[in-house]
Design an enzyme around this catalytic site. Structure first.
Site, PDB file in Angstrom:
ATOM      1  N   ARG A 154       0.841  -1.193   0.000  1.00 55.81           N
ATOM      2  CA  ARG A 154       0.000   0.000   0.000  1.00 55.81           C
ATOM      3  C   ARG A 154       0.877   1.244   0.000  1.00 55.81           C
ATOM      4  NH1 ARG A 154      -2.496  -1.084   6.015  1.00 55.81           N
ATOM      5  NH2 ARG A 154      -0.608  -0.669   7.225  1.00 55.81           N
ATOM      6  N   THR A 156       3.191   4.152   0.876  1.00 60.69           N
ATOM      7  CA  THR A 156       4.137   4.252   1.988  1.00 60.69           C
ATOM      8  C   THR A 156       4.762   5.628   2.097  1.00 60.69           C
ATOM      9  OG1 THR A 156       5.939   3.631   0.546  1.00 60.69           O
ATOM     10  CG2 THR A 156       4.828   1.853   1.746  1.00 60.69           C
ATOM     11  N   TRP A 167      12.031   3.360 -11.643  1.00 63.21           N
ATOM     12  CA  TRP A 167      11.170   3.000 -12.779  1.00 63.21           C
ATOM     13  C   TRP A 167      11.837   3.335 -14.106  1.00 63.21           C
ATOM     14  CZ3 TRP A 167       7.816  -0.520 -12.916  1.00 63.21           C
ATOM     15  CH2 TRP A 167       7.020  -0.802 -11.804  1.00 63.21           C
ATOM     16  N   SER A 214       5.077  -2.027 -18.221  1.00 61.37           N
ATOM     17  CA  SER A 214       4.107  -0.956 -18.032  1.00 61.37           C
ATOM     18  C   SER A 214       2.894  -1.468 -17.240  1.00 61.37           C
ATOM     19  CB  SER A 214       3.674  -0.429 -19.402  1.00 61.37           C
ATOM     20  OG  SER A 214       2.513   0.353 -19.276  1.00 61.37           O
ATOM     21  N   HIS A 217       3.779  -1.673 -13.621  1.00 60.17           N
ATOM     22  CA  HIS A 217       3.839  -0.317 -13.078  1.00 60.17           C
ATOM     23  C   HIS A 217       2.420   0.179 -12.762  1.00 60.17           C
ATOM     24  CE1 HIS A 217       5.948   3.867 -13.646  1.00 60.17           C
ATOM     25  NE2 HIS A 217       5.435   3.702 -12.443  1.00 60.17           N
ATOM     26  N   ARG A 249      -3.223   9.786 -12.396  1.00 59.93           N
ATOM     27  CA  ARG A 249      -2.420   8.792 -13.098  1.00 59.93           C
ATOM     28  C   ARG A 249      -3.134   8.156 -14.278  1.00 59.93           C
ATOM     29  NH1 ARG A 249       1.834   6.924  -9.635  1.00 59.93           N
ATOM     30  NH2 ARG A 249       1.745   8.002  -7.639  1.00 59.93           N
ATOM     31  N   CYS A 356      12.561   1.910  -0.096  1.00 58.17           N
ATOM     32  CA  CYS A 356      11.592   1.567   0.943  1.00 58.17           C
ATOM     33  C   CYS A 356      11.448   0.051   0.976  1.00 58.17           C
ATOM     34  CB  CYS A 356      10.288   2.281   0.582  1.00 58.17           C
ATOM     35  SG  CYS A 356       8.803   1.400   0.954  1.00 58.17           S
ATOM     36  N   CYS A 359       8.195  -1.600  -0.301  1.00 52.84           N
ATOM     37  CA  CYS A 359       8.063  -1.492  -1.755  1.00 52.84           C
ATOM     38  C   CYS A 359       9.026  -2.460  -2.426  1.00 52.84           C
ATOM     39  CB  CYS A 359       8.382  -0.082  -2.230  1.00 52.84           C
ATOM     40  SG  CYS A 359       7.633   1.216  -1.243  1.00 52.84           S
TER      41      CYS A 359
END
Length: 430
Positions: A154, A156, A167, A214, A217, A249, A356, A359
């Site tokens: 989730r 962070t 990325w 993609s 992502h 997004r 993180c 993640c």
């Protein structure tokens, strides 16, 4: 983001996938990932970033992953004696900079106390040739078991330049993308007419690779929008959907059409992994394959549930035809498999640069899940020739790959389920 109708590169429409996923598959997959066999994932979160100097693993609370103490791991899961639990590694350096977000990235390491029999020593290790991800994660002394249910994926607070850098290097270094494609540093910025260029310049396989990344992502971004930290007060955090973040997004207008393509790539990735599950079913349907945790009743129930999932998948008519993807001569397919494998090794190394830990955990897991799916799609002949009653050198999956494959697919299934909720919320907002 109005996404409807037919997807590129395959004969299927979004609406049918939604109904199939949200009503048939998602509830079963969710139950499956709550089973002991699938909830513990062994991962090395301490590897240094090999590509650029570490920007300090900021001690964001919700980024931090708590490994499971040894005593709490079902004995059955521990295979091998390289499983030392080091206390020292857990002392957190001073955290003034990220006081505010400190909680969010934390990994929770408690493991349930049920003393279970050990997972069988799966010494039938993979043919090293076929590992799509870095093996180091399984055998390194720094690897620890993490309880995925205690460490949900989730929001962070991990974002900005260091997240973009990760990325971008996944897209740039690792994509077969033609140099001419403009990629903005900020993934939220719409790009300049990417689609036209990509389609003309790239043959299908290469385009596929780009779309898979993609799609991953997109999926990760949907989870972060759906499980957003909405409020932090009086000692309790409230998580929920953030419609504004989602629109930024994915909304067609706000992303100049880019959002729709991002969502299409998610569906595309879903179909590819779905196809891999369909193809690998015979591997699991053999009677001696046992999802072992030492509790035979539980193990039987887990396997039944997995077989139910395979039955649902079999009944779904709109499969992606991977023949179109890996067409070409045998030799070409072999070099392609090798190329994909190296790209995935590389991506799992790039994941070591994610600042993180939570993640990083989910990044590694989902990369390994996708790598395993591709390994399956490349091994069709080996799977068809599996002996019914004994393991075979030709094709096998480690516990690690199985856990990553199903949890990785579960994340995609969850994204499509969450998309449905965002559509309803956007309707209400209008």
């Amino acid at each position: 983001a109005a996404l409807t109708g037919v997807l590129d590169d395959c004969f299927c429409d979004v609406e049918s996938i939604d109904v199939f996923n949200n009503f048939k598959l998602y509830p079963r997959i969710k139950k499956l990932t709550e089973k002991d066999y699938f909830r513990y994932y062994r991962v090395n979160l301490k590897r240094p970033c090999p590509f650029w100097p570490d920007d300090g693993h900021c001690a964001i609370k919700d980024c931090h992953v708590e490994p499971c103490p040894e005593s709490k791991i079902p004995v059955g899961i521990k295979s091998g004696n390289y499983n030392k639990y080091s206390q020292a590694a857990n002392t957190v350096s001073d955290m003034t900079e990220c006081e505010q977000a400190k909680e969010l990235g934390a990994i929770n390491s408690t493991l349930s106390n049920q003393s279970k029999q050990a997972f069988a020593d799966w010494a039938r290790h993979d043919d090293a040739q076929d590992n799509f991800c870095e093996l180091d994660d399984e055998t390194s002394p720094d690897s620890e078991y993490v309880d995925l249910l205690l460490n949900p994926e989730r929001f962070t607070g991990y974002k900005g330049p260091s997240a973009w850098r990760v990325w971008n290097s996944i897209y740039e270094e690792n994509c077969f993308k033609p140099r001419s494609v403009y990629r903005p540093l900020n993934p939220l910025a719409p790009s300049r007419g990417e689609s036209g260029k990509i389609n003309n310049r790239l043959c299908l396989e290469k385009r596929v690779f780009y779309r898979l990344i993609s799609g991953l992502h997109t999926s990760i971004n949907i989870h972060l929008c759906a499980e957003y930290l909405l409020d932090e007060g009086w000692g309790r955090s409230v998580w929920g959907p953030n419609v504004q973040e989602f629109r930024q997004r994915f909304d067609t207008a706000e992303t100049k059409g880019e959002g729709t393509r991002r969502l299409k790539n998610l569906y595309f990735l879903y179909l590819i992994e779905l196809r891999a599950l369909y193809k690998v079913a015979p591997y699991f349907e053999r009677a001696f394959i046992n999802l072992y945790t030492g509790n035979s009743q539980e193990d039987g129930a887990t396997k039944d549930l997995l077989l139910q999932v395979f039955n649902e998948i079999r009944a779904f008519p709109m499969h992606f035809d991977e023949k179109s993807m890996f067409a070409g001569h045998k030799i070409e397919a072999k070099t392609l498999k090798e190329e994909f494998r190296l790209h995935f090794k590389n991506i799992s190394r790039i994941m070591d640069c994610v600042g993180c830990s939570k993640c990083r955990l989910w990044g590694k897991l989902q990369t390994q899940g996708l790598g395993t799916a591709l390994k399956i799609l490349f091994s069709e002949r080996e799977i068809q020739n599996l002996p019914e009653h004994s393991p075979s050198k030709g094709f096998q999956l480690t516990r690690q790959e199985i856990v990553a494959l199903l949890n990785g697919f579960s994340r995609l299934s969850t994204s499509i389920h969450q998309l449905h909720h965002f559509r309803l919320l956007l309707k209400d907002n209008r």
